[in-house]
Enzyme design. Structure first.
Site, PDB file in Angstrom:
ATOM      1  N   LYS B 192      52.887  48.500  61.561  1.00  0.00           N
ATOM      2  CA  LYS B 192      51.929  47.424  61.822  1.00  0.00           C
ATOM      3  C   LYS B 192      51.927  47.052  63.315  1.00  0.00           C
ATOM      4  O   LYS B 192      50.904  46.638  63.872  1.00  0.00           O
ATOM      5  CB  LYS B 192      52.222  46.205  60.947  1.00  0.00           C
ATOM      6  CG  LYS B 192      51.003  45.281  60.892  1.00  0.00           C
ATOM      7  CD  LYS B 192      51.061  44.180  59.871  1.00  0.00           C
ATOM      8  CE  LYS B 192      49.714  43.434  59.872  1.00  0.00           C
ATOM      9  NZ  LYS B 192      49.839  42.030  59.487  1.00  0.00           N
ATOM     10  N   GLU B 274      53.199  33.913  69.274  1.00  0.00           N
ATOM     11  CA  GLU B 274      54.280  34.595  68.539  1.00  0.00           C
ATOM     12  C   GLU B 274      54.809  35.788  69.341  1.00  0.00           C
ATOM     13  O   GLU B 274      54.795  36.926  68.869  1.00  0.00           O
ATOM     14  CB  GLU B 274      53.758  35.051  67.173  1.00  0.00           C
ATOM     15  CG  GLU B 274      53.364  33.894  66.257  1.00  0.00           C
ATOM     16  CD  GLU B 274      53.019  34.360  64.851  1.00  0.00           C
ATOM     17  OE1 GLU B 274      51.886  34.838  64.657  1.00  0.00           O
ATOM     18  OE2 GLU B 274      53.889  34.270  63.966  1.00  0.00           O
TER      19      GLU B 274
END
Lengths: 314, 314
Positions: B192, B274
């Site tokens: 991912k 993040e």
């Protein structure tokens, strides 16, 4: 007193200031102008400077290079993004035994000019100056002004100190501009890139002034890592730059007043960025020697993207 | 019908959507809310979705984790920037034989959660979903929704397919959410990241949507170079990602509608980015194996700088 004649190609923050200083001394100076031509014809050139402000009211201003008489010294002070014009501009303004002095940022311009006028007629100059064009024919010199000059020889072989560069340096010195003569133009250019690549590049990508880059730990580290890549690129091209020099650049910048780099100013004004001269050419010069500079390679691509978006979309 | 109880920590675009789907199926779902608590108590949770829009009017909403009964499954759907709260949040809501499912971006969160609840009680989940919180208690699901789940074992050793993850997958499947079970959570997470690192990172640094990054040649090359670094980081951690997969990600993104990444949305809304979960942790995991990822290292520092400036100054 010298009888040398000077042509100034690009009458902006650099060319306007130095050309005006030379004329103020009494030299024969010819200014090529583009967008400021009519204003300067009417009102002259206004120089604000802590060395003394003055107006040149009688300016030999030209709109077309063919109108300029052939000169002994041609100062190239355009933005490097306009250098595609040089094959047209240079030949008519240069005497047969004249010399071109390139007062531009970055690396790899001298070989391009040598292709036009022959490598025996090119001197490179590095300007250590804070100066801005703040209006048409209106230049604000803020600080510094020294020029480092070096003879260009094929492939940037060190050119030593020649009489002709000493003569030009004398003209500048007499005009109040200190000139340092370098035996090794390539080394002088790489050394200036130690500052120019990280600060110009990161100021655009990170939308930051020099003080912001120095005050935040992550950008501070990135600046130094990029400086170390410049040192490696220089070393691969036989130019030794000491760690003391790197530290001096960092310390000097920490003490500077918050400063918007020239590339960031260009970006904010939506002018094309001098990416190839300041970053692309040194990067390729390192790559050709098998030196990998990954941070600078990434900075190059980021700047190319931002420049393209800035000129076309935003 | 399962009798498993679910706690949702973080009732936003991810937790709100999946939790509402599970409750719609008839499961016992408990939602922890922060800023939306009062609104959801009054008006319920509104889910807009191409799968069918609906309102959950009776929501078991909580403002404090101590009030939530201990559950069989605790879904962690906070932004990773809030994970410093997990040592407080997790223990009271987790049954002694309960399991934590981490539906967060990036890498390296499972070991942190394992320190709190023990590594035998952690499942990682990767959400392939476009969903936004558009108002208090109001979630707009746009497309996709699949979850890949994998068991976490110490040091991300492959955990195989276990009955408990099959049971949880069955609950999700019954709620209309496809779940893919992975024997190797670490590989799933690295894969991912092939998408997440370049697009999230560059979208912030270059102020660009996915289509702009794909359409300009320099950013397109940079995206692929960064993807190749992710592949190298994965390989150093015994996770093999094929070149076909890289090309699939590029082709897929080229065909996508212009998309603002989650990190860019956070940046625009002045929320913390993040960075550690998506970029810092993978970078360190590669560095510990002696793998140098210079583009990602530079991206990391650029994002840290921009995040700091964004939260403090601009």
């Amino acid at each position: 007193m010298s009888t040398r004649s000077y042509a100034i190609l690009g009458t902006g923050a650099i060319g306007g200031f130095y050309g005006a200083k030379l004329q103020q001394l009494g030299m024969d100076v010819h200014f090529l102008l583009h967008s400021d031509y009519e204003q300067v014809c009417r009102q002259g050139l206004l120089i604000e400077s802590p060395m003394g402000s003055f107006t040149l009211s009688a300016v030999k201003a030209y709109h077309h290079p063919e109108q300029i008489p052939a000169c002994d010294v041609v100062i190239v002070a355009l933005k490097t993004t306009k250098n595609y014009l040089l094959p047209q501009l240079l030949p008519p303004v240069l005497k047969d035994d004249g010399v071109v002095v390139i007062l531009q940022n970055g690396l790899g311009i001298e070989p391009q000019v040598a292709e036009i006028v022959n490598s025996k007629r090119v001197i490179g100059g590095l300007c250590f100056i804070c100066s801005n064009k703040v209006g048409k024919g209106h230049i604000r010199h803020l600080d510094y002004g020294m020029i480092t000059m070096g003879e260009y020889q094929d492939d940037y072989q060190p050119g030593g100190i020649t009489p002709r560069m000493q003569q030009i340096a004398e003209d500048f010195n007499n005009a109040g501009i200190p000139v340092e003569l370098s035996e090794n133009l390539l080394l002088a250019r790489w050394k200036k890139l130690v500052w120019n690549i990280p600060y110009n590049g990161l100021s655009v990508v990170l939308n930051a002034k020099t003080d912001e880059l120095m005050n935040a730990p992550d950008s501070r580290i990135l600046v130094e890592e990029i400086m170390q890549e410049v040192v490696r690129g220089a070393k691969g091209n036989h130019c030794k730059i000491s760690q003391q020099f790197v530290q001096k650049m960092l310390n000097h910048t920490e003490k500077m007043k918050p400063y918007l780099t020239s590339m960031k100013l260009d970006y904010n004004e939506k002018r094309p960025l001098e990416i190839e001269a300041i970053i692309g050419n040194p990067l390729r010069m390192a790559t050709e020697k098998g030196i990998d500079l990954p941070h600078i390679a990434m900075l190059y691509r980021q700047l190319k993207f931002l420049d393209y978006q800035n000129l076309n979309f935003h």
